[in-house]
Scaffold this active site. Structure first.
Site, PDB file in Angstrom:
ATOM      1  N   LYS A  22      -2.028  -6.581   6.812  1.00 52.59           N
ATOM      2  CA  LYS A  22      -1.288  -5.707   5.892  1.00 52.59           C
ATOM      3  C   LYS A  22      -2.156  -5.330   4.692  1.00 52.59           C
ATOM      4  O   LYS A  22      -2.265  -4.158   4.327  1.00 52.59           O
ATOM      5  CB  LYS A  22      -0.019  -6.417   5.397  1.00 52.59           C
ATOM      6  CG  LYS A  22       0.646  -5.688   4.228  1.00 52.59           C
ATOM      7  CD  LYS A  22       1.724  -6.521   3.550  1.00 52.59           C
ATOM      8  CE  LYS A  22       1.239  -7.638   2.701  1.00 52.59           C
ATOM      9  NZ  LYS A  22       1.385  -7.531   1.252  1.00 52.59           N
ATOM     10  N   ASN A  23      -2.773  -6.336   4.075  1.00 53.49           N
ATOM     11  CA  ASN A  23      -3.474  -6.048   2.826  1.00 53.49           C
ATOM     12  C   ASN A  23      -4.751  -5.240   3.041  1.00 53.49           C
ATOM     13  O   ASN A  23      -5.096  -4.381   2.224  1.00 53.49           O
ATOM     14  CB  ASN A  23      -3.752  -7.349   2.061  1.00 53.49           C
ATOM     15  CG  ASN A  23      -2.460  -7.921   1.476  1.00 53.49           C
ATOM     16  OD1 ASN A  23      -1.441  -7.227   1.430  1.00 53.49           O
ATOM     17  ND2 ASN A  23      -2.487  -9.172   1.046  1.00 53.49           N
ATOM     18  N   CYS A 116       7.375  -6.893 -10.597  1.00 56.55           N
ATOM     19  CA  CYS A 116       7.207  -7.749  -9.432  1.00 56.55           C
ATOM     20  C   CYS A 116       7.700  -9.146  -9.763  1.00 56.55           C
ATOM     21  O   CYS A 116       7.688  -9.554 -10.907  1.00 56.55           O
ATOM     22  CB  CYS A 116       5.734  -7.776  -9.046  1.00 56.55           C
ATOM     23  SG  CYS A 116       5.440  -8.769  -7.615  1.00 56.55           S
ATOM     24  N   ARG A 121       1.092  -8.948 -13.326  1.00 58.32           N
ATOM     25  CA  ARG A 121       0.205  -8.078 -12.544  1.00 58.32           C
ATOM     26  C   ARG A 121      -0.171  -6.790 -13.288  1.00 58.32           C
ATOM     27  O   ARG A 121       0.165  -5.682 -12.860  1.00 58.32           O
ATOM     28  CB  ARG A 121       0.827  -7.758 -11.183  1.00 58.32           C
ATOM     29  CG  ARG A 121       1.148  -8.994 -10.388  1.00 58.32           C
ATOM     30  CD  ARG A 121       1.769  -8.666  -9.063  1.00 58.32           C
ATOM     31  NE  ARG A 121       0.769  -8.466  -8.017  1.00 58.32           N
ATOM     32  CZ  ARG A 121       1.085  -8.121  -6.767  1.00 58.32           C
ATOM     33  NH1 ARG A 121       2.323  -7.913  -6.433  1.00 58.32           N
ATOM     34  NH2 ARG A 121       0.137  -7.972  -5.877  1.00 58.32           N
ATOM     35  N   ASP A 304      -1.404 -16.483  -1.456  1.00 63.00           N
ATOM     36  CA  ASP A 304      -0.392 -16.006  -0.509  1.00 63.00           C
ATOM     37  C   ASP A 304       0.074 -17.100   0.456  1.00 63.00           C
ATOM     38  O   ASP A 304       1.085 -16.946   1.129  1.00 63.00           O
ATOM     39  CB  ASP A 304      -0.926 -14.812   0.295  1.00 63.00           C
ATOM     40  CG  ASP A 304      -1.301 -13.671  -0.628  1.00 63.00           C
ATOM     41  OD1 ASP A 304      -0.608 -13.477  -1.628  1.00 63.00           O
ATOM     42  OD2 ASP A 304      -2.304 -12.991  -0.352  1.00 63.00           O
ATOM     43  N   ARG A 396       8.111  -6.681   4.826  1.00 66.31           N
ATOM     44  CA  ARG A 396       6.989  -5.996   4.175  1.00 66.31           C
ATOM     45  C   ARG A 396       5.658  -6.421   4.777  1.00 66.31           C
ATOM     46  O   ARG A 396       4.710  -5.639   4.788  1.00 66.31           O
ATOM     47  CB  ARG A 396       6.956  -6.332   2.674  1.00 66.31           C
ATOM     48  CG  ARG A 396       8.143  -5.843   1.907  1.00 66.31           C
ATOM     49  CD  ARG A 396       8.015  -6.191   0.447  1.00 66.31           C
ATOM     50  NE  ARG A 396       6.901  -5.409  -0.119  1.00 66.31           N
ATOM     51  CZ  ARG A 396       6.720  -5.218  -1.397  1.00 66.31           C
ATOM     52  NH1 ARG A 396       7.554  -5.742  -2.278  1.00 66.31           N
ATOM     53  NH2 ARG A 396       5.708  -4.514  -1.842  1.00 66.31           N
TER      54      ARG A 396
HETATM   55  N1  EPU Z   1      -5.261  -8.771 -12.768  1.00 64.77           N
HETATM   56  C1  EPU Z   1      -5.354  -8.381 -14.078  1.00 64.77           C
HETATM   57  N2  EPU Z   1      -5.647  -7.074 -14.341  1.00 64.77           N
HETATM   58  C2  EPU Z   1      -5.827  -6.162 -13.374  1.00 64.77           C
HETATM   59  C3  EPU Z   1      -5.737  -6.560 -12.026  1.00 64.77           C
HETATM   60  C4  EPU Z   1      -5.451  -7.891 -11.746  1.00 64.77           C
HETATM   61  O1  EPU Z   1      -5.181  -9.187 -14.997  1.00 64.77           O
HETATM   62  O2  EPU Z   1      -6.067  -4.979 -13.685  1.00 64.77           O
HETATM   63  C5  EPU Z   1      -4.919 -10.173 -12.453  1.00 64.77           C
HETATM   64  C6  EPU Z   1      -3.533 -10.291 -11.813  1.00 64.77           C
HETATM   65  O3  EPU Z   1      -2.505 -10.299 -12.769  1.00 64.77           O
HETATM   66  C7  EPU Z   1      -3.636 -11.593 -11.067  1.00 64.77           C
HETATM   67  C8  EPU Z   1      -5.105 -11.634 -10.665  1.00 64.77           C
HETATM   68  O4  EPU Z   1      -5.784 -10.670 -11.466  1.00 64.77           O
HETATM   69  O5  EPU Z   1      -3.365 -12.669 -11.928  1.00 64.77           O
HETATM   70  C9  EPU Z   1      -5.359 -11.332  -9.217  1.00 64.77           C
HETATM   71  O6  EPU Z   1      -4.744 -10.130  -8.852  1.00 64.77           O
HETATM   72  P1  EPU Z   1      -5.378  -9.180  -7.769  1.00 64.77           P
HETATM   73  O7  EPU Z   1      -5.689  -7.891  -8.406  1.00 64.77           O
HETATM   74  O8  EPU Z   1      -6.464  -9.899  -7.047  1.00 64.77           O
HETATM   75  O9  EPU Z   1      -4.148  -8.999  -6.781  1.00 64.77           O
HETATM   76  P2  EPU Z   1      -3.690  -7.678  -6.076  1.00 64.77           P
HETATM   77  O10 EPU Z   1      -4.856  -6.901  -5.629  1.00 64.77           O
HETATM   78  O11 EPU Z   1      -2.655  -7.007  -6.878  1.00 64.77           O
HETATM   79  C10 EPU Z   1      -3.744  -8.623  -3.672  1.00 64.77           C
HETATM   80  C11 EPU Z   1      -2.758  -8.808  -2.570  1.00 64.77           C
HETATM   81  C12 EPU Z   1      -1.814  -9.923  -2.917  1.00 64.77           C
HETATM   82  C13 EPU Z   1      -2.618 -11.191  -3.153  1.00 64.77           C
HETATM   83  C14 EPU Z   1      -3.690 -10.953  -4.227  1.00 64.77           C
HETATM   84  C15 EPU Z   1      -4.608 -12.139  -4.421  1.00 64.77           C
HETATM   85  C16 EPU Z   1      -2.464  -6.601  -1.632  1.00 64.77           C
HETATM   86  C17 EPU Z   1      -1.546  -5.478  -1.395  1.00 64.77           C
HETATM   87  N3  EPU Z   1      -1.985  -7.597  -2.366  1.00 64.77           N
HETATM   88  O12 EPU Z   1      -2.973  -8.287  -4.806  1.00 64.77           O
HETATM   89  O13 EPU Z   1      -0.998 -10.092  -1.758  1.00 64.77           O
HETATM   90  O14 EPU Z   1      -1.758 -12.207  -3.573  1.00 64.77           O
HETATM   91  O15 EPU Z   1      -4.495  -9.813  -3.873  1.00 64.77           O
HETATM   92  O16 EPU Z   1      -5.290 -12.406  -3.247  1.00 64.77           O
HETATM   93  O17 EPU Z   1      -3.569  -6.618  -1.146  1.00 64.77           O
HETATM   94  C18 EPU Z   1       0.921 -10.662  -0.565  1.00 64.77           C
HETATM   95  O18 EPU Z   1       0.382 -10.206   0.445  1.00 64.77           O
HETATM   96  O19 EPU Z   1       1.962 -11.363  -0.530  1.00 64.77           O
HETATM   97  C19 EPU Z   1       0.330 -10.368  -1.871  1.00 64.77           C
HETATM   98  C20 EPU Z   1       1.008 -10.420  -3.019  1.00 64.77           C
END
Ligand code: EPU
Length: 427
Positions: A22-23, A116, A121, A304, A396
């Site tokens: 998915k991701n 969320c 996030r 996750d 999802r």
């Molecule tokens: N963060 C910031 N600022 C930003 C971006 C991120 O502070 O601009 C922080 C976030 O708040 C968090 C950390 O960085 O504390 C990590 O967030 P990340 O950006 O890595 O997460 P994401 O890209 O939003 C993806 C996956 C998540 C998974 C995380 C961590 C997708 C669609 N989502 O989220 O998957 O938990 O990486 O590996 O790819 C799930 O599949 O259940 C899910 C939530």
């Protein structure tokens, strides 16, 4: 409203294969707009996040067809458009269309990502990076409006190795003028998968899967054919389903090296694990033992898998401690597991779990995707009939979860429940 009805207590046994990730799929579905012409994606998981994202691409003029697990996306004629706010807010990665659309069209208007249930996030890394690449961005009434006269390369650094920011900027930089570097980049397998897709459409990316990524911008990119790799998180959930039920589950079509943290923690908790070139087997040796788990960016223990692992450890002997370091409130599973008799105390960001001998069946509600998976695991191990509500969250990211579990011998059915509690809003 549909619910999952689980009759627990059967050790799960057998072999299943993991569907597409998915991701990785969601990240590729943002990047696909960078390419002229048609891209064909194979091994596309049939989950709601992917369906929603595909529909969103159509809003921006892409022509999308889904044929038997393959998506055909022609982004030759993408156009400026104002998508439905509700549609964008359904999935967070809608926001990651901003950079690719900006690179192609020079201006974008898109709603801020929705709230969320797992943490704040923020998107500050995304915004700062796009500004460093020459975009002007303003937030007006909950919508971001971004413009550029042409994106240029930049040296980017993230305070935390964000998977989403790394993917978003790596994709955007493919059409920026010059050589972009991303330092403290995420090294999640889904980042590497996206780089594979981007290079297949003609991008020049080096270092994906390491902390420093270099992207040499191109004038244009052309659609290609790409296979989405398999989903390590769905795979991990099914391995845990084997472990929590005292069973013996093999998941094929995965890369064991992407499961290292989970495999090590399963072994530490007393589960017997075997691996081959593209499969992992988790065989229970009786009751799991309590362990410590701390979520970390890859290759650490994935956030996750934190909630499903918590479910498994509710039945372990002794005390377990699970520290969640990525998301401050990924805890929606805890009150529901307690309803089933789990003994969990939350101390700051650490869940202290004192293993119990049995879980009771109950009516429980998923608060987010992985919390839902955790409740399904608990239901599989509990005595009696458990009902899991709000299963749209599970849909999802899990393809046909009941069908997959049935293949392993579980008694899980999706049924209509008339009075299934308050409706949840996707976020
Ligand atoms: N963060 C910031 N600022 C930003 C971006 C991120 O502070 O601009 C922080 C976030 O708040 C968090 C950390 O960085 O504390 C990590 O967030 P990340 O950006 O890595 O997460 P994401 O890209 O939003 C993806 C996956 C998540 C998974 C995380 C961590 C997708 C669609 N989502 O989220 O998957 O938990 O990486 O590996 O790819 C799930 O599949 O259940 C899910 C939530």
């Amino acid at each position: 409203m549909k619910v999952l009805q689980i009759s627990g207590g059967t050790p799960l046994r057998g072999t299943i294969s993991a569907p597409g990730s998915k991701n990785a799929g969601l990240a590729i579905l943002s990047a696909v707009l960078l390419a002229d012409g048609e891209s064909v994606l194979h091994n596309v998981p049939n989950v709601s996040d992917i369906r929603i994202k595909s529909q969103l691409l159509e809003t921006f003029g892409a022509k999308v067809r889904m044929i038997e697990g393959s998506l055909f996306i022609d982004s030759s004629d993408i156009c400026f458009s104002e998508p439905e706010e509700d549609q964008v807010r359904l999935i967070r990665t809608s926001f990651y269309l901003l950079g690719p659309l900006l690179a192609r069209l020079g201006r974008v208007r898109i709603p801020a990502p929705g709230g969320c249930k797992i943490g704040a996030r923020p998107v500050d890394y995304h915004l700062k990076s796009l500004e460093a690449m020459g975009a002007t961005i303003r937030l007006e009434n909950g919508w971001y409006f971004a413009e550029t006269n042409g994106l240029k390369a930049a040296n980017l650094y993230f305070d935390f190795p964000s998977a989403g920011a790394t993917q978003h900027m790596m994709a955007t930089a493919c059409l920026a003028d010059g050589i972009t570097t991303i330092d403290n980049a995420a090294i999640e397998p889904e980042v590497t998968a996206l780089a594979g897709f981007l290079n297949s459409i003609g991008a020049n990316i080096e270092g994906a899967g390491t902390g420093t990524i270099t992207i040499t911008g191109r004038k244009s990119l052309q659609g290609s054919v790409y296979r989405i790799p398999d989903d390590r998180l769905q795979a991990g959930t099914y391995l845990l389903a084997g472990a929590i039920t005292g069973g013996d589950v093999t998941v094929t079509d995965i890369l064991p090296e992407n499961q290292t943290a989970l495999i090590n923690k399963l072994i530490e908790s007393g589960v017997e694990v075997e691996e081959g070139p593209n499969w992992v087997r988790a065989k229970s040796n009786g009751r799991m033992k309590g362990i410590r788990v701390k979520t970390m960016p890859h290759p650490g223990f994935p956030t996750d898998m934190q909630q499903p692992m918590a479910a498994a450890l509710t039945l372990a002997s002794g005390i377990s401690a699970i520290e969640e370091t990525i998301y401050e409130s990924r805890i929606g599973h805890i009150p529901e597991l307690r309803r089933m008799g789990a003994n969990i105390e939350l101390q700051g960001r650490t869940a202290l779990i004192t293993g119990v001998k049995k879980l009771d069946s109950a009516i429980v509600e998923a608060s987010d995707l992985r919390a839902g998976a955790a409740l399904v695991l608990a239901g599989l191990a509990a005595e009696g009939e458990t009902t899991v509500r709000n299963i749209h969250f599970i849909d999802r990211g899990y393809e046909d979860i009941e069908g997959t579990l049935q293949k392993l011998g579980a008694s899980v059915t999706r049924i209509e429940e008339e009075s299934a509690g308050p409706k949840e809003v996707l976020s």
